[in-house]
Motif scaffolding. Sequence first.
Motif, PDB file in Angstrom:
ATOM      1  N   ARG A 258      48.898 -58.835  35.320  1.00 58.91           N
ATOM      2  CA  ARG A 258      49.296 -58.115  36.530  1.00 58.91           C
ATOM      3  C   ARG A 258      48.482 -58.572  37.735  1.00 58.91           C
TER       4      ARG A 258
ATOM      5  N   ALA B  67      49.833 -59.364  41.628  1.00 61.82           N
ATOM      6  CA  ALA B  67      49.470 -58.281  42.550  1.00 61.82           C
ATOM      7  C   ALA B  67      48.646 -58.825  43.709  1.00 61.82           C
TER       8      ALA B  67
ATOM      9  N   PHE C 282      50.297 -50.142  39.127  1.00 59.42           N
ATOM     10  CA  PHE C 282      50.623 -51.489  39.606  1.00 59.42           C
ATOM     11  C   PHE C 282      52.080 -51.569  40.050  1.00 59.42           C
TER      12      PHE C 282
END
Length: 280
Positions: free
Chosen positions: A121, A125, A174
């Motif tokens: 992630r 991100a 997230f």
Amino acid sequence: WEESIELSERARALDARNPEIMARYKETLAAVRRYEEAERTLDQSLVLMPSDVGLRIEKIFLVLEGVGDVARARQLFDVSPDAFGPAAQARLSGQISLYERDYEGGIAALEGKPVDPDGTRDTPALLALLSHWAGRAPETRVWADSLKRVTDREIAELEAGVDPFVQRAESYAFRGIAHALSGRPSEALRDGRRALELLPLSRDAVDAPVIHQRVAIAFLLAGDRDGAFRILNRLATVPGPLSSASLRLDPAFDSIRGDPRYAPLLRSLQEAERSGTGTL
């Protein structure tokens, strides 16, 4: 937290050359916002294990996000960037670039580089946020959509199985950021609220503050300042990763620096840091 510090100090007295004891002690000191002590303890671990890459990464993040010395964090990285491995090297350089406000430099450091399999992630991100603050709308959407696909898959897998450590909360946090950066504020707020519901601060004193801080960023990106301040004001009263330095330096908080609630929040964090307990 006080008992954790006491036990760590007893363990260190019994086994003074054990770098693992000192590394874990450092984590507790950082959580209660005793950053200078945490760095000294981390340095003691590095004396015993000078080639430990994980400890060197921890020091860079502590100096960057806790102490708030961006220039020194860059210097620590530049001494031997190749020692970190391609994935960690890209991530570290990208994160430091974000605090330097060198968004284009951060994008260049990350694009096309390997991704840490334990942090799938993190790279999309970070690239989505860097692209957002660089004013690259098309790239922001591409990376936000990539982050959404990763978190969609994680949430589906975790909801179908056992999730004893509430990893879903992090995935929802997230995904809230992904929705916000893709122009879907209502979905971002929904996912953020779900993350808070799954892992309240009362359930987990270590991981929950990390996730709540990420939700606050999702709320800010989605335009919900009130919701973000409710989270941030609560985080300032408990040990965790939110520091006065990150509040001052992280571009995620740019949108609230002119808000009349910002200065009292910053003062609260500074008082928590001076207290030695991480709380007011």
